[in-house]
Design a protein around this motif. Structure first.
Motif, PDB file in Angstrom:
ATOM      1  N   PRO A   1       0.818  -1.228   0.000  1.00 42.88           N
ATOM      2  CA  PRO A   1       0.000   0.000   0.000  1.00 42.88           C
ATOM      3  C   PRO A   1       0.844   1.268   0.000  1.00 42.88           C
ATOM      4  O   PRO A   1       0.503   2.245  -0.676  1.00 42.88           O
ATOM      5  N   SER A   2       1.949   1.242   0.727  1.00 45.63           N
ATOM      6  CA  SER A   2       2.814   2.426   0.794  1.00 45.63           C
ATOM      7  C   SER A   2       3.473   2.682  -0.553  1.00 45.63           C
ATOM      8  O   SER A   2       3.514   3.820  -1.039  1.00 45.63           O
ATOM      9  N   ARG A   3       3.985   1.636  -1.191  1.00 41.46           N
ATOM     10  CA  ARG A   3       4.641   1.801  -2.486  1.00 41.46           C
ATOM     11  C   ARG A   3       3.634   2.220  -3.553  1.00 41.46           C
ATOM     12  O   ARG A   3       3.933   3.056  -4.420  1.00 41.46           O
ATOM     13  N   ARG A   4       2.415   1.672  -3.464  1.00 46.16           N
ATOM     14  CA  ARG A   4       1.392   2.024  -4.443  1.00 46.16           C
ATOM     15  C   ARG A   4       0.990   3.500  -4.306  1.00 46.16           C
ATOM     16  O   ARG A   4       0.801   4.207  -5.306  1.00 46.16           O
ATOM     17  N   ALA A   5       0.887   3.962  -3.058  1.00 46.34           N
ATOM     18  CA  ALA A   5       0.540   5.366  -2.835  1.00 46.34           C
ATOM     19  C   ALA A   5       1.632   6.287  -3.374  1.00 46.34           C
ATOM     20  O   ALA A   5       1.341   7.329  -3.984  1.00 46.34           O
ATOM     21  N   ALA A   6       2.899   5.916  -3.167  1.00 48.36           N
ATOM     22  CA  ALA A   6       4.003   6.737  -3.677  1.00 48.36           C
ATOM     23  C   ALA A   6       3.982   6.775  -5.201  1.00 48.36           C
ATOM     24  O   ALA A   6       4.169   7.835  -5.814  1.00 48.36           O
ATOM     25  N   THR A   7       3.749   5.628  -5.815  1.00 48.28           N
ATOM     26  CA  THR A   7       3.703   5.571  -7.280  1.00 48.28           C
ATOM     27  C   THR A   7       2.549   6.401  -7.821  1.00 48.28           C
ATOM     28  O   THR A   7       2.691   7.131  -8.816  1.00 48.28           O
ATOM     29  N   GLU A   8       1.403   6.305  -7.160  1.00 45.91           N
ATOM     30  CA  GLU A   8       0.230   7.070  -7.590  1.00 45.91           C
ATOM     31  C   GLU A   8       0.504   8.567  -7.515  1.00 45.91           C
ATOM     32  O   GLU A   8       0.161   9.317  -8.443  1.00 45.91           O
ATOM     33  N   LEU A   9       1.140   8.996  -6.445  1.00 48.17           N
ATOM     34  CA  LEU A   9       1.409  10.422  -6.278  1.00 48.17           C
ATOM     35  C   LEU A   9       2.422  10.913  -7.302  1.00 48.17           C
ATOM     36  O   LEU A   9       2.255  11.981  -7.905  1.00 48.17           O
ATOM     37  N   LEU A  10       3.496  10.151  -7.527  1.00 45.47           N
ATOM     38  CA  LEU A  10       4.505  10.554  -8.511  1.00 45.47           C
ATOM     39  C   LEU A  10       3.911  10.607  -9.920  1.00 45.47           C
ATOM     40  O   LEU A  10       4.219  11.517 -10.702  1.00 45.47           O
ATOM     41  N   THR A  11       3.062   9.647 -10.243  1.00 44.67           N
ATOM     42  CA  THR A  11       2.420   9.639 -11.554  1.00 44.67           C
ATOM     43  C   THR A  11       1.525  10.866 -11.722  1.00 44.67           C
ATOM     44  O   THR A  11       1.505  11.495 -12.798  1.00 44.67           O
TER      45      THR A  11
END
Length: 374
Positions: free
Chosen positions: A84-94
């Motif tokens: 969940p943490s990595r997915r949130a970071a990826t979503e924000l960077l995208t």
């Protein structure tokens, strides 16, 4: 507190809201129109710190998405081993890549356990997207990413962010995959680069020559990490190349970090006498103290910070005392093994600018805390 009916000025509210986590900013924006205006103003978002572990799932609400255009400098923290943490970071960077061409600075920091060796492709793809879109990007710091960085990322930064002022690739990965050719293209494409962090294997004689060329913007910092097998096999950089670079940029500071994976002969090949080393971090194996004595002999005029991880020994104590006597400009010294009292006395007596030190006379429970000099 304001009296009933009174309202704090928007600039005061913005100063308060900029220190709140995202979910609290969302709550503040729903209180009233005045608070909503203050919570969404650019002053709140200009320098933003986001921890993906402190926010709820799906944190990219319409409110946050609308504020991304105001983010100029972002420090993003996440735990890559947690999906969940990595997915949130990826979503924000995208989202940043698609919404904020005005992004100036990006710093990524990983916390927690290291992920699997092949993890992180999703995060790195998102960083690629940011470099393609954010042409105003000036500062990119990837030192805290535990993933292997490669040529493609460096070339994307070179082609997409010509105004880069600082780029840090000297992360803790066990594999160095950024070749000298990519670094040369980066230096040619980004003439205003003032700070660069990378593995030793990514440097070359030609790179030193490019940095020392007439007309080059002043280079303030070069951080070099020597830890992976590629670093040990890298061709030695000529001492005259370092000397020319220092003459061209007299204010240049070099941070050097050496890990114990390097054989002794590689260490002596890497530490050149004319390198203006200001920060030296050493992880020594066995009873090797040669790098400490070398620093005492050649870096007396420039060394400001020394960090040593080694086994306690009389040879190390003697080398540290020699360094203290020669390096009067030291401001920090941190030794993560027990030393004899004479070592502490030497640094206190010979280093008048010392601001903090970690010099333990008896074994203590970790983590060891530094002592600050009044």
């Amino acid at each position: 507190m304001a009296e009933p009916g009174e309202q704090l000025p928007e600039e005061v509210l913005a100063l308060i809201f900029r220190h709140l986590p995202l979910r609290d900013r969302v709550a503040a924006a729903r209180v009233c129109r005045a608070w909503a205006a203050a919570a969404t103003c650019s002053a709140v978002w200009h320098d933003t710190n986001i921890s993906c572990d402190c926010e709820r799932e799906g944190m990219l609400s319409p409110y946050l998405s609308a504020c991304l255009d105001h983010v100029h400098n972002l420090r993003l923290e996440f735990e890559p081993s947690r999906e969940p943490s990595r997915r949130a970071a990826t979503e924000l960077l995208t989202a940043l890549a698609s919404r904020t061409p005005g992004l100036r600075g990006l710093r990524l920091e990983c916390r927690g356990e290291k992920p699997l060796f092949d993890a992180g492709r999703d995060v790195l793809d998102a960083v690629h997207a940011v470099c393609r879109a954010a042409r105003a990007l000036r500062h990119l710091d990837l030192r805290r990413l535990p993933f292997t960085l490669d040529d493609a990322l460096v070339l994307q930064a070179a082609r997409g962010c010509p105004g880069l002022r600082s780029l840090f690739l000297d992360n803790g990965t066990l594999v160095g995959s950024v070749g000298p050719g990519s670094v040369l293209e980066l230096l040619e494409a980004c003439p205003h680069l003032r700070a660069l962090g990378l593995h030793l294997a990514s440097l070359s004689r030609t790179a030193l020559e490019v940095l020392a060329a007439p007309g080059r913007a002043p280079v303030a910092l070069l951080a070099v990490r020597c830890a992976c097998p590629e670093d040990a096999r890298a061709p030695p950089l000529p001492d005259e190349g370092w000397a020319a670079l220092h003459r061209r940029h007299p204010e240049l500071a070099v941070e050097m970090e050496l890990e114990p994976a390097l054989p002794a002969e590689s260490v002596t090949r890497i530490l050149q006498p004319t390198v203006p080393v200001t920060v030296l971090r050493l992880s020594l194996s066995g009873d090797t103290v040669g790098p400490v004595r070398f620093a005492a002999q050649h870096y007396a005029a420039t060394l400001r910070v020394l960090e040593v991880r080694a086994a306690a020994s009389a040879e190390l104590d003697a080398a540290l005392e020699l360094l203290a006597a020669r390096c009067a400009g030291l401001r920090e010294v941190h030794c993560f093994c027990v030393v004899r009292p004479s070592v502490l006395h030497a640094f206190r007596a010979h280093c008048p600018r010392l601001r903090s030190y970690t010099l333990k006379l008896t074994r203590e429970a970790h983590p060891w805390r530094p002592t600050f000099v009044a």
